[in-house]
Design a protein around this motif. Structure first.
Motif, PDB file in Angstrom:
ATOM      1  N   SER A  44      -8.295   4.990  -2.227  1.00  0.00           N
ATOM      2  CA  SER A  44      -7.000   4.675  -1.599  1.00  0.00           C
ATOM      3  C   SER A  44      -7.280   4.020  -0.264  1.00  0.00           C
ATOM      4  N   PHE A  45      -6.690   2.895  -0.063  1.00  0.00           N
ATOM      5  CA  PHE A  45      -6.993   2.134   1.149  1.00  0.00           C
ATOM      6  C   PHE A  45      -5.684   1.642   1.743  1.00  0.00           C
ATOM      7  N   VAL A  46      -5.446   1.975   3.012  1.00  0.00           N
ATOM      8  CA  VAL A  46      -4.205   1.551   3.641  1.00  0.00           C
ATOM      9  C   VAL A  46      -4.499   0.438   4.641  1.00  0.00           C
ATOM     10  N   THR A  47      -3.709  -0.613   4.560  1.00  0.00           N
ATOM     11  CA  THR A  47      -3.838  -1.725   5.499  1.00  0.00           C
ATOM     12  C   THR A  47      -2.533  -1.847   6.263  1.00  0.00           C
ATOM     13  N   ASP A  48      -2.456  -2.829   7.123  1.00  0.00           N
ATOM     14  CA  ASP A  48      -1.229  -3.030   7.892  1.00  0.00           C
ATOM     15  C   ASP A  48      -0.111  -3.598   7.028  1.00  0.00           C
ATOM     16  N   GLY A  50       0.166  -2.605   3.537  1.00  0.00           N
ATOM     17  CA  GLY A  50       0.423  -1.785   2.361  1.00  0.00           C
ATOM     18  C   GLY A  50      -0.710  -0.846   2.008  1.00  0.00           C
ATOM     19  N   LEU A  51      -0.404   0.060   1.083  1.00  0.00           N
ATOM     20  CA  LEU A  51      -1.401   1.019   0.587  1.00  0.00           C
ATOM     21  C   LEU A  51      -1.851   0.544  -0.790  1.00  0.00           C
ATOM     22  N   PHE A  52      -3.152   0.500  -0.980  1.00  0.00           N
ATOM     23  CA  PHE A  52      -3.686   0.036  -2.257  1.00  0.00           C
ATOM     24  C   PHE A  52      -4.584   1.096  -2.864  1.00  0.00           C
ATOM     25  N   VAL A  53      -4.541   1.166  -4.166  1.00  0.00           N
ATOM     26  CA  VAL A  53      -5.468   2.057  -4.861  1.00  0.00           C
ATOM     27  C   VAL A  53      -6.394   1.162  -5.688  1.00  0.00           C
ATOM     28  N   PHE A  54      -7.654   1.123  -5.277  1.00  0.00           N
ATOM     29  CA  PHE A  54      -8.624   0.265  -5.953  1.00  0.00           C
ATOM     30  C   PHE A  54      -9.467   1.080  -6.929  1.00  0.00           C
ATOM     31  N   PRO A  55      -9.514   0.685  -8.190  1.00  0.00           N
ATOM     32  CA  PRO A  55     -10.502   1.301  -9.082  1.00  0.00           C
ATOM     33  C   PRO A  55     -11.906   0.965  -8.548  1.00  0.00           C
ATOM     34  N   VAL A  56     -12.788   1.941  -8.583  1.00  0.00           N
ATOM     35  CA  VAL A  56     -14.112   1.762  -7.975  1.00  0.00           C
ATOM     36  C   VAL A  56     -14.872   0.601  -8.608  1.00  0.00           C
ATOM     37  N   GLU A  57     -14.595   0.323  -9.898  1.00  0.00           N
ATOM     38  CA  GLU A  57     -15.366  -0.748 -10.538  1.00  0.00           C
ATOM     39  C   GLU A  57     -15.115  -2.131  -9.929  1.00  0.00           C
ATOM     40  N   GLU A  80     -12.921 -10.566  -2.187  1.00  0.00           N
ATOM     41  CA  GLU A  80     -11.736 -10.305  -1.361  1.00  0.00           C
ATOM     42  C   GLU A  80     -12.114  -9.387  -0.206  1.00  0.00           C
ATOM     43  N   HIS A  81     -11.367  -9.478   0.869  1.00  0.00           N
ATOM     44  CA  HIS A  81     -11.678  -8.730   2.090  1.00  0.00           C
ATOM     45  C   HIS A  81     -10.423  -8.028   2.591  1.00  0.00           C
ATOM     46  N   PHE A  82     -10.526  -6.754   2.858  1.00  0.00           N
ATOM     47  CA  PHE A  82      -9.397  -5.975   3.370  1.00  0.00           C
ATOM     48  C   PHE A  82      -9.865  -5.163   4.575  1.00  0.00           C
ATOM     49  N   GLN A  83      -8.990  -5.006   5.548  1.00  0.00           N
ATOM     50  CA  GLN A  83      -9.293  -4.165   6.708  1.00  0.00           C
ATOM     51  C   GLN A  83      -8.239  -3.075   6.817  1.00  0.00           C
ATOM     52  N   GLY A  84      -8.677  -1.852   6.986  1.00  0.00           N
ATOM     53  CA  GLY A  84      -7.724  -0.744   7.071  1.00  0.00           C
ATOM     54  C   GLY A  84      -8.426   0.588   7.176  1.00  0.00           C
ATOM     55  N   PHE A  85      -7.846   1.591   6.544  1.00  0.00           N
ATOM     56  CA  PHE A  85      -8.434   2.932   6.593  1.00  0.00           C
ATOM     57  C   PHE A  85      -8.552   3.496   5.182  1.00  0.00           C
ATOM     58  N   LEU A  86      -9.664   4.140   4.928  1.00  0.00           N
ATOM     59  CA  LEU A  86      -9.869   4.819   3.654  1.00  0.00           C
ATOM     60  C   LEU A  86      -9.092   6.122   3.697  1.00  0.00           C
ATOM     61  N   LEU A 193       3.301 -10.433  -4.691  1.00  0.00           N
ATOM     62  CA  LEU A 193       2.035 -10.902  -5.256  1.00  0.00           C
ATOM     63  C   LEU A 193       1.385  -9.797  -6.072  1.00  0.00           C
ATOM     64  N   ARG A 194       0.409 -10.182  -6.852  1.00  0.00           N
ATOM     65  CA  ARG A 194      -0.416  -9.202  -7.556  1.00  0.00           C
ATOM     66  C   ARG A 194      -1.879  -9.625  -7.426  1.00  0.00           C
ATOM     67  N   PHE A 195      -2.732  -8.673  -7.043  1.00  0.00           N
ATOM     68  CA  PHE A 195      -4.165  -8.981  -6.921  1.00  0.00           C
ATOM     69  C   PHE A 195      -4.805  -9.042  -8.298  1.00  0.00           C
ATOM     70  N   LEU A 196      -5.994  -9.591  -8.329  1.00  0.00           N
ATOM     71  CA  LEU A 196      -6.779  -9.585  -9.569  1.00  0.00           C
ATOM     72  C   LEU A 196      -7.017  -8.165 -10.060  1.00  0.00           C
ATOM     73  N   SER A 197      -7.106  -7.241  -9.113  1.00  0.00           N
ATOM     74  CA  SER A 197      -7.353  -5.842  -9.469  1.00  0.00           C
ATOM     75  C   SER A 197      -6.043  -5.107  -9.809  1.00  0.00           C
ATOM     76  N   ASP A 198      -5.007  -5.856 -10.194  1.00  0.00           N
ATOM     77  CA  ASP A 198      -3.737  -5.297 -10.681  1.00  0.00           C
ATOM     78  C   ASP A 198      -2.952  -4.521  -9.635  1.00  0.00           C
ATOM     79  N   VAL A 199      -3.223  -4.750  -8.371  1.00  0.00           N
ATOM     80  CA  VAL A 199      -2.486  -4.077  -7.304  1.00  0.00           C
ATOM     81  C   VAL A 199      -1.361  -5.000  -6.859  1.00  0.00           C
TER      82      VAL A 199
END
Lengths: 481, 221
Positions: A44-48, A50-57, A80-86, A193-199
């Motif tokens: 789970s990664f929160v940026t300025d 939104g909150l995203f849930v990335f599958p580890v793969e 892709e590059h994201f900045q935020g908090f785990l 939008l939708r990311f390649l990782s379905d977020v």
């Protein structure tokens, strides 16, 4: 029965493959390194925005800030590059066959054992103003634009690029595929939008720097426009510095050291000419540099500063739909807009590094151990103080070197990317001097100087703001894989 | 409806209205607009490396969003100040803020705001046990939720009550070395054994912080 066993075995293999844990090196704050099976399945990664849930793969690397100062950076396998908090308080790993739950705040870095993947079948590259960048799909087909002369709706499929400027009432500059251009305010409050990782993500235009659309992106791997004017320099190694022990060599050409360049790059066969630079000035409204009444046309441009040269490179990149090599701070950036010193990832046109320049001058992968670029006799290949009539000459009038590149020796000295720095004996790979200082490297000598300063290994430097009648530049571009 | 019931209903409605009366503030938008208003959003959700906090609007002094988002990672955090003078940096995750503006309700996207200046008066912090300063510059007042902590020194493990401490300074990362100054003048150096130190803040929030993120804890006398 045997057939059933085989099927069962195959299913087990497929199951094991599908559910095998991701391998990662987990680096702890105290310096420990834990080669692990990463058992946590989602991050789970929160940026300025939104909150995203990335599958580890999908993850490539997570870099935590030193001492909690700043933000955590996350890269996906698509670059892709994201900045935020785990947000995962703890991470479950398996180390040396034992499960272990570790506190996320105690981690320095997680490097997943994944190869980067070239993204395919997507709509856009989107670059945020804070340096984040991602790839994905547009969830709507069109966007409303309010211009100063009316309101309309434009389809994304007709767009090449949108650049966002200003804050609040964000002005959007839209370049269309057919060459049209429109400026206005995007009426949608946010872009879904939708990311390649379905977020999924909804983002306000204020946060976006620019969006490149797919057809435009495909141009990236293409050769430069007018590719006959470019030479390809293949990856390889060479001895940098005065490896020939030329008597007239200077101390700053020593010690010689082995340099490896791991990527191919294009180098323009000739120095940037007045014709080319004037076209840039005309397109951008910049003042044309003085030609000292020697004539313009095919003579190399002179009286340009390092920043002038850099801006020309960015203009050329944008013209060909590439991500510019330099960001607003004049620092190199990669194809996703992240600041970088990894030249293999810089997509746009740029100035050569000192190593790239010397490698090309020495024939690159077609190495020729000559004093000058293509010959031991300077009169064959270059314009210098005794044969130049004390001015620049049209490019390409002397013999090229083994790579087909002209005027690396003499005519005008050429700005390089690097800041001046002393050589060391250490072997180097893709070197670039980013330390800063007061002077940038120039190479190749000029019509104004003696032959010894036009040698392949000779080094000079100038304050980047200086403009001289003997100083121009040449452009290179990495072949980005 | 019975008249007494109606009266009670009226009173309850009045109470509810006064309970949810907005907080006076000026919202500055990215395009330069300034909106004097009452903030109707009761809590601001703030996420940072301590986790997620819900800060009540009536205890906030200022929220300053990063300028134009065109900044380096370090600066791109939102800065939140409470009426006690506490500072937190992170992301405000409320997607929109509701405000009462010239008699009408208005939902505005958080991404369009430059800063919010609340009209809440500053409050001198009282009844707190410690001032905690984090390495990233964040600072808050609070009470430790445990009575003490175990310290691993080079000569043994000792459990010390917080009430006898004057200050703890944290150094290094990973195996964080803590320097403890006791009220009576004693000093100890060692590693705090607890994974987290838990605090109850003046804003009513409870948070747990790993020692690696703390610069120092100064105990109030």
């Amino acid at each position: 029965m045997k057939k059933k066993q085989t099927i069962l075995l195959m299913l087990l293999v497929i199951f094991a493959t599908a559910f095998s844990a991701t391998v990662a090196d987990v680096f702890m704050l105290n310096g420990d390194k834990l080669p692990s099976n990463f058992l946590t399945e989602e991050i789970s990664f929160v940026t300025d925005y939104g909150l995203f849930v990335f599958p580890v793969e999908y993850l490539f690397e997570i870099q935590f800030p030193e001492q909690g100062k700043g933000v955590t950076e996350l890269w996906t396998i698509f670059g892709e590059h994201f900045q935020g908090f785990l947000m995962n308080e703890r991470i479950l790993i398996e180390v040396y066959d034992k499960k272990m739950e570790i506190i996320s705040a105690k981690i320095s870095k997680i490097a997943f054992d994944k190869e980067k993947i070239e993204a395919k079948d997507f709509d856009f590259f989107l670059y945020l103003r804070n340096g984040d960048a991602f790839i994905g799909y547009l969830k709507e087909e069109a966007v409303g634009i309010s211009t100063s002369y009316g309101t309309t709706e434009l389809k994304y499929q007709d767009m090449k690029k949108i650049r966002f400027e200003g804050v609040g009432n964000v002005l959007s500059k839209i370049e269309m595929r057919d060459g049209g251009m429109m400026q206005g305010i995007i009426q949608n409050e946010f872009l879904p939008l939708r990311f390649l990782s379905d977020v999924d993500l909804e983002i306000v235009p204020d946060m976006i720097d620019y969006i490149l659309f797919m057809a435009d992106i495909q141009k990236k791997t293409r050769e430069p426009a007018n590719n006959e004017l470019w030479a390809i320099v293949q990856a390889g190694s060479f001895m940098m510095g005065n490896a020939r022990n030329d008597r007239e060599g200077s101390d700053n050409e020593m010690p010689t050291h082995k340099v490896k360049i791991t990527y191919d790059y294009w180098m323009k066969k000739h120095e940037v000419t007045f014709d080319e630079y004037d076209a840039y000035c005309a397109a951008t409204g910049k003042t044309k540099p003085n030609d000292k009444n020697w004539g313009r046309g095919k003579r190399p441009v002179i009286l340009v500063s390092w920043a002038d040269a850099m801006r020309y490179c960015n203009w050329l990149s944008e013209k060909e739909g590439l991500v510019p090599a330099y960001n607003l701070s004049s620092t190199l950036q990669d194809a996703l807009g992240n600041q970088t010193t990894d030249l293999s990832r810089v997509e746009g046109y740029r100035l050569p590094t000192e190593a790239e320049w010397e490698y090309a001058a020495k024939g690159g992968h077609l190495f020729a151990d000559t004093k000058y670029a293509g010959s031991d006799k300077i009169d064959d290949v270059g314009w210098y103080d005794k044969n130049s009539q004390q001015k620049t000459q049209e490019v390409g009038k002397k013999k090229p070197n083994a790579l087909g590149i002209y005027d690396l020796t003499g005519n005008v000295a050429e700005w390089c990317q690097d800041w001046i720095g002393a050589y060391t004996m250490q072997n180097e790979t893709n070197p670039i001097s980013t330390k800063g200082g007061s002077k940038r490297i120039t190479r190749g000598g000029s019509w104004y100087v003696m032959p010894s300063l036009c040698r392949n290994s000779s080094r000079n430097s100038e304050a980047p703001d200086n403009r001289f009648q003997y100083l121009g530049f040449r452009v290179v571009r990495t072949v980005v894989k | 409806m019975h008249s007494r019931t109606r009266f009670i209903f009226f009173l309850l409605s009045l109470a509810a209205l006064s309970l949810y009366a907005g907080i006076g503030a000026t919202v500055h938008m990215l395009n330069g607009d300034a909106l004097p208003c009452e903030i109707q959003t009761e809590y601001f959700s703030v996420v940072n490396n301590l986790g997620e906090m819900f800060l009540p609007a009536d205890l906030l002094a200022e929220i300053r969003f990063p300028e134009a988002f065109t900044v380096t990672a370090k600066q791109s955090l939102t800065e939140i100040r409470t009426v006690y003078g506490e500072v937190f940096r992170g992301f405000v995750t409320n997607e929109s803020i509701t405000l009462l503006f010239y008699g009408g309700n208005m939902d505005i996207r958080r991404g369009k705001i430059s800063k919010i200046l609340f009209q809440n008066a500053p409050v001198a912090p009282k009844e707190y046990q410690a001032t905690v300063t984090l390495r990233n510059g964040d600072m808050f007042y609070g009470n430790l939720m445990e009575n003490g902590t175990k310290i691993q020194t080079s000569y043994g493990i000792v459990e010390l009550p917080f009430k006898n401490m004057k200050r703890i300074t944290f150094e290094g990362s990973g195996n964080v070395l803590s320097k403890l100054e006791m009220i009576e003048g004693g000093t100890l150096q060692g590693v705090i054994k607890s994974d987290y130190l838990s605090f109850s803040l003046l804003t009513g929030i409870e948070i747990s912080v790993v020692p690696d993120l703390i610069l120092n804890i100064v105990f109030a006398r």
